[in-house]
Design a protein around this motif. Structure first.
Motif, short mmCIF file in Angstrom:
data_model
loop_
_atom_site.label_atom_id
_atom_site.label_comp_id
_atom_site.label_asym_id
_atom_site.label_seq_id
_atom_site.Cartn_x
_atom_site.Cartn_y
_atom_site.Cartn_z
N ILE A 1 0.84 -1.20 0.00
CA ILE A 1 0.00 0.00 0.00
C ILE A 1 0.87 1.25 0.00
CG2 ILE A 1 -1.63 1.33 1.39
CD1 ILE A 1 -2.92 -1.35 2.14
N ARG A 2 1.95 1.25 0.76
CA ARG A 2 2.84 2.42 0.82
C ARG A 2 3.43 2.71 -0.56
NH1 ARG A 2 2.05 5.70 4.73
NH2 ARG A 2 4.21 6.22 5.04
N SER B 1 1.98 2.11 -3.37
CA SER B 1 0.89 2.70 -4.16
C SER B 1 0.57 4.13 -3.74
CB SER B 1 -0.37 1.86 -4.01
OG SER B 1 -0.16 0.56 -4.50
N GLU B 2 0.79 4.46 -2.47
CA GLU B 2 0.47 5.80 -1.96
C GLU B 2 1.51 6.85 -2.33
OE1 GLU B 2 -1.90 4.80 2.16
OE2 GLU B 2 0.26 5.07 2.24
N SER C 1 0.86 9.66 -4.93
CA SER C 1 -0.17 10.61 -4.52
C SER C 1 0.41 11.76 -3.71
CB SER C 1 -1.25 9.92 -3.69
OG SER C 1 -1.87 8.91 -4.44
#
Length: 50
Positions: A9-10, A12-13, A16
């Motif tokens: 998840i990190r 993917s973040e 952003s």
């Protein structure tokens, strides 16, 4: 088929927040995998730009 690195998840973040994973969360599995890849591609010890 080529082996794929870890997907977290990190990882993917990070885009952003406008940061590469190695700056956003340098101890994450994704950041470690990117550093290992860079080391392998560079033929050894990573060099700092600049």
């Amino acid at each position: 088929m080529p082996e794929r690195g870890p997907r977290t998840i990190r990882l993917s973040e990070a885009p952003s927040f406008g940061q590469p994973i190695i700056a956003f969360d340098p101890t994450s599995r994704g950041a470690i995998a990117y550093r290992e890849l860079a080391k392998e591609v560079s033929g050894g010890t990573p060099r700092r730009a600049g």
